[in-house]
Design a protein around this motif. Sequence first.
Motif, PDB file in Angstrom:
ATOM      1  N   VAL A  25       0.857  -1.194   0.000  1.00 35.56           N
ATOM      2  CA  VAL A  25       0.000   0.000   0.000  1.00 35.56           C
ATOM      3  C   VAL A  25       0.889   1.239   0.000  1.00 35.56           C
ATOM      4  O   VAL A  25       1.699   1.431   0.919  1.00 35.56           O
ATOM      5  N   SER A  26       0.777   2.091  -1.012  1.00 34.40           N
ATOM      6  CA  SER A  26       1.585   3.307  -1.089  1.00 34.40           C
ATOM      7  C   SER A  26       0.942   4.399  -0.232  1.00 34.40           C
ATOM      8  O   SER A  26      -0.289   4.538  -0.208  1.00 34.40           O
ATOM      9  N   PRO A  27       1.750   5.184   0.495  1.00 36.26           N
ATOM     10  CA  PRO A  27       1.184   6.243   1.344  1.00 36.26           C
ATOM     11  C   PRO A  27       0.701   7.417   0.514  1.00 36.26           C
ATOM     12  O   PRO A  27       1.160   7.633  -0.609  1.00 36.26           O
ATOM     13  N   PRO A  28      -0.224   8.215   1.030  1.00 37.51           N
ATOM     14  CA  PRO A  28      -0.700   9.398   0.295  1.00 37.51           C
ATOM     15  C   PRO A  28       0.416  10.431   0.162  1.00 37.51           C
ATOM     16  O   PRO A  28       1.302  10.530   1.011  1.00 37.51           O
ATOM     17  N   ARG A  29       0.379  11.224  -0.922  1.00 38.59           N
ATOM     18  CA  ARG A  29       1.325  12.299  -1.148  1.00 38.59           C
ATOM     19  C   ARG A  29       0.557  13.499  -1.700  1.00 38.59           C
ATOM     20  O   ARG A  29      -0.122  13.395  -2.717  1.00 38.59           O
ATOM     21  N   MET A  30       0.673  14.631  -1.036  1.00 33.82           N
ATOM     22  CA  MET A  30       0.000  15.848  -1.487  1.00 33.82           C
ATOM     23  C   MET A  30       0.891  16.588  -2.476  1.00 33.82           C
ATOM     24  O   MET A  30       2.033  16.941  -2.161  1.00 33.82           O
ATOM     25  N   ASP A  31       0.374  16.828  -3.707  1.00 36.45           N
ATOM     26  CA  ASP A  31       1.126  17.531  -4.750  1.00 36.45           C
ATOM     27  C   ASP A  31       0.776  19.025  -4.694  1.00 36.45           C
ATOM     28  O   ASP A  31      -0.259  19.446  -5.202  1.00 36.45           O
ATOM     29  N   TRP A  32       1.654  19.807  -4.084  1.00 34.63           N
ATOM     30  CA  TRP A  32       1.394  21.237  -3.948  1.00 34.63           C
ATOM     31  C   TRP A  32       1.687  22.012  -5.236  1.00 34.63           C
ATOM     32  O   TRP A  32       1.383  23.204  -5.314  1.00 34.63           O
ATOM     33  N   GLU A  33       2.273  21.368  -6.246  1.00 32.18           N
ATOM     34  CA  GLU A  33       2.555  22.031  -7.523  1.00 32.18           C
ATOM     35  C   GLU A  33       1.429  21.832  -8.535  1.00 32.18           C
ATOM     36  O   GLU A  33       1.530  22.275  -9.681  1.00 32.18           O
ATOM     37  N   SER A  34       0.379  21.160  -8.118  1.00 35.38           N
ATOM     38  CA  SER A  34      -0.738  20.892  -9.035  1.00 35.38           C
ATOM     39  C   SER A  34      -1.402  22.193  -9.485  1.00 35.38           C
ATOM     40  O   SER A  34      -1.497  23.159  -8.720  1.00 35.38           O
ATOM     41  N   SER A  35      -1.873  22.195 -10.745  1.00 36.11           N
ATOM     42  CA  SER A  35      -2.585  23.370 -11.264  1.00 36.11           C
ATOM     43  C   SER A  35      -4.016  23.445 -10.756  1.00 36.11           C
ATOM     44  O   SER A  35      -4.684  24.465 -10.917  1.00 36.11           O
ATOM     45  N   ASN A  36      -4.513  22.355 -10.146  1.00 30.87           N
ATOM     46  CA  ASN A  36      -5.870  22.319  -9.612  1.00 30.87           C
ATOM     47  C   ASN A  36      -5.801  21.802  -8.176  1.00 30.87           C
ATOM     48  O   ASN A  36      -6.070  20.635  -7.890  1.00 30.87           O
ATOM     49  N   LEU A  37      -5.419  22.692  -7.261  1.00 31.17           N
ATOM     50  CA  LEU A  37      -5.221  22.285  -5.869  1.00 31.17           C
ATOM     51  C   LEU A  37      -6.479  21.747  -5.195  1.00 31.17           C
ATOM     52  O   LEU A  37      -6.412  20.764  -4.442  1.00 31.17           O
ATOM     53  N   PRO A  38      -7.658  22.369  -5.391  1.00 30.92           N
ATOM     54  CA  PRO A  38      -8.856  21.815  -4.735  1.00 30.92           C
ATOM     55  C   PRO A  38      -9.124  20.371  -5.100  1.00 30.92           C
ATOM     56  O   PRO A  38      -9.455  19.549  -4.246  1.00 30.92           O
ATOM     57  N   ASP A  39      -8.954  20.027  -6.397  1.00 33.02           N
ATOM     58  CA  ASP A  39      -9.194  18.655  -6.821  1.00 33.02           C
ATOM     59  C   ASP A  39      -8.106  17.725  -6.289  1.00 33.02           C
ATOM     60  O   ASP A  39      -8.394  16.593  -5.869  1.00 33.02           O
ATOM     61  N   THR A  40      -6.853  18.205  -6.296  1.00 27.35           N
ATOM     62  CA  THR A  40      -5.751  17.390  -5.767  1.00 27.35           C
ATOM     63  C   THR A  40      -5.936  17.141  -4.273  1.00 27.35           C
ATOM     64  O   THR A  40      -5.703  16.034  -3.783  1.00 27.35           O
ATOM     65  N   TRP A  41      -6.374  18.160  -3.533  1.00 32.90           N
ATOM     66  CA  TRP A  41      -6.634  17.996  -2.092  1.00 32.90           C
ATOM     67  C   TRP A  41      -7.762  17.000  -1.849  1.00 32.90           C
ATOM     68  O   TRP A  41      -7.681  16.171  -0.932  1.00 32.90           O
ATOM     69  N   ARG A  42      -8.804  17.067  -2.655  1.00 33.51           N
ATOM     70  CA  ARG A  42      -9.932  16.143  -2.490  1.00 33.51           C
ATOM     71  C   ARG A  42      -9.464  14.691  -2.639  1.00 33.51           C
ATOM     72  O   ARG A  42      -9.839  13.821  -1.843  1.00 33.51           O
ATOM     73  N   LYS A  43      -8.630  14.420  -3.643  1.00 34.99           N
ATOM     74  CA  LYS A  43      -8.136  13.061  -3.848  1.00 34.99           C
ATOM     75  C   LYS A  43      -7.172  12.642  -2.741  1.00 34.99           C
ATOM     76  O   LYS A  43      -7.183  11.479  -2.302  1.00 34.99           O
ATOM     77  N   PHE A  44      -6.332  13.596  -2.302  1.00 36.07           N
ATOM     78  CA  PHE A  44      -5.391  13.296  -1.208  1.00 36.07           C
ATOM     79  C   PHE A  44      -6.138  12.944   0.074  1.00 36.07           C
ATOM     80  O   PHE A  44      -5.817  11.969   0.756  1.00 36.07           O
ATOM     81  N   ARG A  45      -7.154  13.732   0.418  1.00 36.62           N
ATOM     82  CA  ARG A  45      -7.917  13.476   1.638  1.00 36.62           C
ATOM     83  C   ARG A  45      -8.633  12.128   1.568  1.00 36.62           C
ATOM     84  O   ARG A  45      -8.689  11.398   2.564  1.00 36.62           O
ATOM     85  N   GLN A  46      -9.160  11.809   0.393  1.00 31.65           N
ATOM     86  CA  GLN A  46      -9.833  10.522   0.241  1.00 31.65           C
ATOM     87  C   GLN A  46      -8.851   9.370   0.477  1.00 31.65           C
ATOM     88  O   GLN A  46      -9.192   8.376   1.130  1.00 31.65           O
ATOM     89  N   HIS A  47      -7.632   9.509  -0.027  1.00 34.14           N
ATOM     90  CA  HIS A  47      -6.599   8.485   0.186  1.00 34.14           C
ATOM     91  C   HIS A  47      -6.251   8.379   1.678  1.00 34.14           C
ATOM     92  O   HIS A  47      -6.093   7.279   2.234  1.00 34.14           O
TER      93      HIS A  47
END
Length: 454
Positions: free
Chosen positions: A6-28
């Motif tokens: 199981v790979s751990p979650p990683r938050m991508d702060w360089e994403s062009s769509n932070l709200p969507d990236t945060w939503r996926k990170f939180r779900q993980h």
Amino acid sequence: MESPGVSPPRMDWESSNLPDTWRKFRQHVELMFSGPLQAKKEEEKCSYFLLWVGEKGRDVFNTWTLTAEQRKLLRTYYDRFEAHVTPKANPILARYKFHEKTQGQNESFDQFVSELRLLVKDCNYPNSEEMIRDRVVFAIHSPRVREQLLCHGPDLTLEKAVEIARSHELSQLQLEPNMADQSVHAESRTMKPEQTSKPTPGTEGDSTLGCREGAAGRGLCRTHDWPAKGRQCNKCKKSNHFAKEQHLRKMYPGQSFDSFDHFSKVLKGWSEEGYHPVHKERSEKIQDETLLSTIKYSRLTLSCVHYGARRTYQSNHERPFQHSLRMGCPVIIKIRYDRTVNKLVVSKVVEEHNHPVSAQLFQKYAQNRRPNAQERQEIEKLLELKVSAATLKGFVNDRFGKQMTLKDLHNIRQQVKKAKQNNLTDADQIVHVPAQSHQADIVPESLEKFHDTA
């Protein structure tokens, strides 16, 4: 600590769509805490969260002023980071992105609908399901599915629209393997070893479609950009070629025509086949007088009547009651005269509308309501007999199949009246009824039922 496999979650702060990236990170993260790390205490989970959120996330965390109790609650981290990555809501921008979304050529319908559901969240529409339904109708890639959806009228729901579109997409996917098999068999039966280099010249299909035509009007194309690829012949029901009469309803770049009359004939078939309401956008007459009667134009651009944007005025003088059909439709056809082959050649074709198209709508455009010379003469005769406009409208629809409006008939009446005043005798502009003629001799029998109901 990482769970095996199981790979751990990683938050991508360089994403062009932070709200969507945060939503996926939180779900993980939530899946990790409800699965492999379920036994951990909440305070330990907060430490895991700060590890996964990365260095930049911890820099954001260090700017907060939290109590000891708040530091032990995951809810604190969720809420604070949610507020940090979520920009201030802009429903106008969100609605613009929603209405700009169209289904891509290679995009599946389910992907298209999922994207619409995500885009509509920030639009603040009172009825999101209805807006998604409308966007599906307007922006779906297939004109056939759009026409089928429009036929349902006000009874169409999003659930029904999704069902119809999915069924169409599934049927197309099931047909593709059959088409490929038929293509291979057709090629093995038709191709000969010595014919693999180039097609046999000298046929009409060769000059206009880039295909070798056989005695039965069938053939296989030698070009990679082939309009008949994956299509079915109306005559023999086999794939990857057209019957001879089908050639008169296709328009594509590289297509060539011996004369402008030939082009006009194909254009008419193409317009009626796909319900394209096109008109002349701009043109350039050919300078060579010897070609003026056959080729006619050196350049010609045809576009949908809804092509282009509505005109705006720089001054403050608004004209609110000015009607315009323009709504940015991209449909356009460009042809030019090619001296090397001495033919008119299509240089550009765009045939996907951004508005609904159907047989019913196509008949209501002005160019399709306009009567020809013979129909015009008959209409003028009846106008001189003082037949009411409502009666005449029903007669024209029944007799000629044209949905003329009362305004159309009024315009013809005024033109006839003006022609009389100017003493014009040209038969194309006015038709005089002999004085000794009687109404009973002139009114067609098919008009009698409209007199009875008027």
